[in-house]
Design a protein around this motif. Structure first.
Motif, mmCIF file in Angstrom:
data_model
loop_
_atom_site.group_PDB
_atom_site.id
_atom_site.type_symbol
_atom_site.label_atom_id
_atom_site.label_comp_id
_atom_site.label_asym_id
_atom_site.label_seq_id
_atom_site.Cartn_x
_atom_site.Cartn_y
_atom_site.Cartn_z
ATOM 1 N N GLY A 472 -11.986 -64.641 8.710
ATOM 2 C CA GLY A 472 -11.841 -64.523 10.152
ATOM 3 C C GLY A 472 -10.713 -63.562 10.467
ATOM 4 N N VAL A 473 -10.293 -63.544 11.708
ATOM 5 C CA VAL A 473 -9.239 -62.619 12.111
ATOM 6 C C VAL A 473 -7.877 -63.180 11.714
ATOM 7 C CG1 VAL A 473 -10.601 -61.694 14.007
ATOM 8 C CG2 VAL A 473 -9.072 -63.633 14.422
ATOM 9 N N LYS A 474 -6.964 -62.296 11.435
ATOM 10 C CA LYS A 474 -5.636 -62.718 11.006
ATOM 11 C C LYS A 474 -4.723 -63.011 12.181
ATOM 12 C CE LYS A 474 -1.879 -61.313 7.925
ATOM 13 N NZ LYS A 474 -1.358 -60.259 7.019
ATOM 14 N N LEU A 475 -4.909 -62.292 13.309
ATOM 15 C CA LEU A 475 -3.969 -62.386 14.418
ATOM 16 C C LEU A 475 -4.693 -62.714 15.722
ATOM 17 C CD1 LEU A 475 -1.930 -59.141 13.618
ATOM 18 C CD2 LEU A 475 -1.225 -61.483 13.092
ATOM 19 N N CYS A 476 -4.057 -63.512 16.555
ATOM 20 C CA CYS A 476 -4.473 -63.761 17.945
ATOM 21 C C CYS A 476 -5.952 -64.148 18.051
ATOM 22 C CB CYS A 476 -4.189 -62.540 18.815
ATOM 23 S SG CYS A 476 -2.505 -61.934 18.730
ATOM 24 N N PRO A 477 -6.355 -65.283 17.530
ATOM 25 C CA PRO A 477 -7.782 -65.649 17.559
ATOM 26 C C PRO A 477 -8.320 -65.963 18.949
ATOM 27 C CG PRO A 477 -6.462 -67.466 16.725
ATOM 28 C CD PRO A 477 -5.547 -66.290 16.835
ATOM 29 N N ARG A 478 -7.446 -66.185 19.921
ATOM 30 C CA ARG A 478 -7.919 -66.512 21.268
ATOM 31 C C ARG A 478 -7.998 -65.302 22.193
ATOM 32 N NH1 ARG A 478 -4.984 -72.276 22.890
ATOM 33 N NH2 ARG A 478 -5.861 -73.501 21.182
ATOM 34 N N LEU A 479 -7.742 -64.119 21.689
ATOM 35 C CA LEU A 479 -7.705 -62.924 22.516
ATOM 36 C C LEU A 479 -9.065 -62.684 23.189
ATOM 37 C CD1 LEU A 479 -5.863 -60.541 23.333
ATOM 38 C CD2 LEU A 479 -6.875 -59.258 21.448
ATOM 39 N N GLN A 480 -9.039 -62.524 24.537
ATOM 40 C CA GLN A 480 -10.274 -62.349 25.303
ATOM 41 C C GLN A 480 -10.241 -61.133 26.224
ATOM 42 O OE1 GLN A 480 -10.544 -66.170 27.322
ATOM 43 N NE2 GLN A 480 -12.033 -66.891 25.818
ATOM 44 N N ALA A 481 -9.073 -60.607 26.548
ATOM 45 C CA ALA A 481 -8.982 -59.514 27.516
ATOM 46 C C ALA A 481 -8.017 -58.451 27.009
ATOM 47 C CB ALA A 481 -8.516 -60.043 28.875
ATOM 48 N N LEU A 482 -8.414 -57.182 27.181
ATOM 49 C CA LEU A 482 -7.586 -56.041 26.824
ATOM 50 C C LEU A 482 -7.518 -55.093 28.013
ATOM 51 C CD1 LEU A 482 -9.011 -55.297 23.266
ATOM 52 C CD2 LEU A 482 -6.711 -56.170 23.750
ATOM 53 N N ALA A 483 -6.359 -54.480 28.222
ATOM 54 C CA ALA A 483 -6.198 -53.508 29.305
ATOM 55 C C ALA A 483 -5.348 -52.350 28.809
ATOM 56 C CB ALA A 483 -5.556 -54.162 30.536
ATOM 57 N N PHE A 484 -5.777 -51.120 29.104
ATOM 58 C CA PHE A 484 -5.068 -49.916 28.688
ATOM 59 C C PHE A 484 -4.943 -48.981 29.885
ATOM 60 C CE2 PHE A 484 -7.489 -51.556 25.093
ATOM 61 C CZ PHE A 484 -6.503 -51.690 24.120
ATOM 62 N N TRP A 485 -3.718 -48.555 30.180
ATOM 63 C CA TRP A 485 -3.441 -47.624 31.275
ATOM 64 C C TRP A 485 -2.650 -46.444 30.713
ATOM 65 C CZ3 TRP A 485 -4.415 -48.987 36.595
ATOM 66 C CH2 TRP A 485 -4.884 -50.293 36.783
ATOM 67 N N GLY A 486 -3.159 -45.231 30.884
ATOM 68 C CA GLY A 486 -2.401 -44.041 30.516
ATOM 69 C C GLY A 486 -2.044 -43.952 29.052
ATOM 70 N N CYS A 487 -2.915 -44.423 28.162
ATOM 71 C CA CYS A 487 -2.677 -44.344 26.719
ATOM 72 C C CYS A 487 -3.400 -43.111 26.184
ATOM 73 C CB CYS A 487 -3.162 -45.611 26.021
ATOM 74 S SG CYS A 487 -2.321 -47.112 26.585
ATOM 75 N N ASP A 488 -2.668 -42.024 25.997
ATOM 76 C CA ASP A 488 -3.284 -40.742 25.667
ATOM 77 C C ASP A 488 -3.895 -40.706 24.276
ATOM 78 O OD1 ASP A 488 -2.587 -39.840 28.146
ATOM 79 O OD2 ASP A 488 -0.782 -38.786 27.493
ATOM 80 N N ASP A 489 -3.443 -41.555 23.352
ATOM 81 C CA ASP A 489 -3.969 -41.501 21.991
ATOM 82 C C ASP A 489 -4.913 -42.655 21.680
ATOM 83 O OD1 ASP A 489 -2.111 -43.499 21.990
ATOM 84 O OD2 ASP A 489 -0.986 -42.793 20.234
ATOM 85 N N LEU A 490 -5.388 -43.358 22.693
ATOM 86 C CA LEU A 490 -6.384 -44.410 22.478
ATOM 87 C C LEU A 490 -7.721 -43.762 22.125
ATOM 88 C CD1 LEU A 490 -7.056 -47.474 22.671
ATOM 89 C CD2 LEU A 490 -7.734 -47.037 25.049
ATOM 90 N N VAL A 491 -8.313 -44.144 20.983
ATOM 91 C CA VAL A 491 -9.536 -43.504 20.512
ATOM 92 C C VAL A 491 -10.648 -44.531 20.376
ATOM 93 C CG1 VAL A 491 -8.295 -41.663 19.326
ATOM 94 C CG2 VAL A 491 -8.850 -43.773 18.101
#
Length: 628
Positions: A472-491
């Motif tokens: 399974g995942v190693k970190l943050c198993p309850r993570l449900q929402a992500l938000a990114f603002w002005g992240c120029d290197d997000l791919v």
């Protein structure tokens, strides 16, 4: 026919009231020009009456509109004020007094005379006054009115809100217990409905004591006026004296406040003869917002005040982080090396200009049930290459373990460089209950997202003798929402990889490294039915427990003379080690993704993520500037 005439009179009347409220806000936020202004310009009822016959009739039929009394012209017109009061039909009055065109450096005597005349007239209607805004050039000018309240010569029984402001600063006065006792013996009048007060560059020690006992919200503002450079720093003795009388205070706002430390809390001493004061309790205070403190000021402040109910702390540190004003402290009692515990704090916002400000402010604090954390770097128009690196939680908190934290916001940082990818584990590993992660204007975001894709696994032996592997995942198993603002290197690869992994589309190939615990023989945690416990799963690095302390800190204290803090109400977001391991094997799905102004994310990425069942809120980078 213009569309405005098709609106019903009741709706137009509500619009008129909104116009009057905005005008009042503009006056005490310095948004009106400074100079000789025609009274009509800042009297909404007068200007609305002159538009047309229909608007005149609506204005006359809306008595609430006439409760806004703007006294901003010299000389003032008694007949105009009386007309307003008559048309208000005895509704609660809102008094705004500020002579905008009076020069700051002269006219003090004439301002005193006018102020006295105006309020002697208004006090005839004292039972109708619910809101009072009084702004003068110098503190001693408004003191001729405050003196009437201090001596109970005037009482406003229905006063609900009070704003006192000056164009200059405060003259500090030290605590004098004899004078305070005499004042308290004289002042018996209370204001049961007065719940809000704002003091803007006003002498704290001149405030009538009876104004304070029922306050729910208090704002101290030291922002320089729009057309002046007047600035002062209130002394701790005056702040202490003021807050000691706010027994019901729930919200405290410090705006642009630097405190001069002229008194010491019990147990501290220095080479000067500063007086020592006992810690006082603010049992109902649940929110503190403080802009422009020095980082160590926040730490010092809580040695004077016990805040067991504090739920939100918002600190916006000063651009320069000098040592706190006043003489330095030397610790006398070793017990003060113990942490200050905030048993009810759920939301913490830190806005820093220097990278070590958060550490200086919080290293001696404990937040056992913190649920929301925001870390922001406030330098504007900073080249991305010079953004500060994100500090690990160990560098900020005394105890970096935040088992109740559900929302994390990071702004204007370099997350972690690739060679520091273990720092992601060291940071997110402390946040097992995290459900929402927001990243604003950061670089090296991919390092964080790659950490969220790490897997953890285990190998067990079934009763049949066969081997079974789970992961399974190693970190943050309850993570449900992500938000990114002005992240120029997000791919694409990083954001799509996280969503695909956590939404049940894991590719089980040999390239993916699994942290495993091989077992030999029968698994003692297996129940014999093919089910197994999760105690043997590797879910992150071991955390050495903190050294035990003999006694708790001041704000959750069991020390002699300190009020014991209430037992924390634990959040439902916490989990046991067993629950965490089980959820790591079956992580929550990403259900919401927000992307704004990230130029490398295109529509194809958004479509692919939506196909995985995620609600994606995305706007093309070229359209972001056109958004409201």
């Amino acid at each position: 026919m213009p569309s405005v005439h098709s609106l019903p009179p009741e709706l137009i009347g509500r619009i008129f009231l909104a116009f009057a409220e905005v005008t009042g806000e503009s006056i005490f936020h310095d948004q009106l020009p400074f100079g000789d202004i025609d009274a009509v310009f800042i009297r909404p009822a007068d200007i609305l009456m002159r538009i047309c016959h229909r608007w005149r009739a609506i204005a006359l039929a809306t008595p609430e509109l006439w409760t806004f009394l703007f006294i901003t012209k010299k000389p003032w017109d008694k007949a105009d004020i009386k007309t307003y009061i008559n048309r208000s039909h005895e509704l609660p009055l809102r008094i705004y007094y500020r002579v905008l065109h009076l020069p700051l450096i002269h006219g003090t005597d004439s301002e005193k005379t006018q102020l006295r005349d105006v309020f002697n007239f208004l006090f005839r209607y004292r039972s109708n006054i619910a809101f009072l805004y009084l702004r003068t050039t110098l503190p001693h000018v408004q003191d001729i009115i405050l003196e009437k309240f201090r001596t109970s010569a005037v009482h406003l029984p229905n006063l609900q809100s009070c704003i006192l402001a000056t164009e200059s600063g405060e003259h500090a006065r030290p605590i004098n217990e004899t004078n305070i006792a005499q004042e308290e013996d004289v002042m018996k009048t209370v204001y049961p409905q007065l719940h809000f007060m704002r003091l803007q560059r006003t002498s704290i020690w001149t405030i009538p004591i009876q104004f304070l006992s029922t306050l729910r919200r208090l704002e101290l503002n030291n922002t320089p006026p729009r057309h002046g450079k007047y600035k002062f720093s209130p002394t701790m003795s005056n702040v202490y004296n003021l807050l000691s009388r706010c027994h019901l205070l729930e919200e405290l706002i410090f705006e642009d406040i630097h405190i001069v430390w002229d008194v010491l809390p019990e147990g501290f001493t220095n080479s000067s003869t500063d007086p020592v004061v006992a810690q006082i309790s603010l049992p109902h205070l649940n929110m503190l917002e403080w802009s422009s403190p020095f980082s160590k000021d926040a730490n010092r402040f809580f040695y004077f005040f016990h805040v067991p109910a504090l739920e939100k702390l918002d600190l916006w540190f000063d651009k320069t982080d000098h040592y706190a004003h006043g003489t330095p402290w030397r610790r006398l009692d070793p017990n003060y090396s113990q942490p200050l515990v905030f048993p009810a704090l759920r939301e913490l916002i830190l806005q820093c200009y220097l990278n070590d400000q958060a550490s200086n402010a919080l290293k001696n604090f404990d937040f056992p049930i913190l649920e929301r954390l925001e870390l922001s770097h406030m330098k504007r128009r900073t080249p991305l290459a010079s953004l500060p690196s994100l500090l690990q939680l160990e560098a900020i908190f005394r105890d970096p373990r935040l088992p109740y934290l559900t929302h994390l916001t990071l702004s204007k940082h370099i997350i972690f460089q690739e060679h520091l990818c273990n720092c992601v584990d060291a940071t997110l590993g402390y946040l097992p209950a995290l459900t929402s992660l927001s990243i604003h204007g950061c670089t090296a975001v991919g390092t964080m997202l790659q950490g969220l894709q790490k897997l953890v696994g285990r190998v067990i032996r079934l009763p049949s003798g066969a081997m079974k592997s789970t992961h399974g995942v190693k970190l943050c198993p309850r993570l449900q929402a992500l938000a990114f603002w002005g992240c120029d290197d997000l791919v694409h690869e990083d954001v799509f990889g996280v969503v695909k992994l956590r939404n049940g589309h894991v590719v089980r190939d040999d390239d993916r490294a699994l942290a495993t615990l091989p077992h030999h023989g029968h698994d003692p945690h297996n129940d014999g039915k093919g089910n197994e416990s999760a105690d043997n799963t590797v879910v992150g690095r071991k955390i050495k427990p903190l050294r035990s302390v003999g006694r708790q800190g001041r704000n959750g204290s069991s020390q002699p003379g300190a009020t014991s803090a209430p037992t924390p109400i634990l959040s439902t977001h916490t989990m046991s080690a067993l629950t965490y391991t089980q959820e790591s094997m079956q992580p929550a799905s990403i259900v919401y993704l927000l992307i704004r102004n990230c130029p490398l994310i295109k529509y194809d990425t958004v479509k692919a993520i939506r196909d995985l069942g995620v609600d994606v809120d995305w706007v093309a980078p070229e359209l972001v500037s056109s958004l409201p």
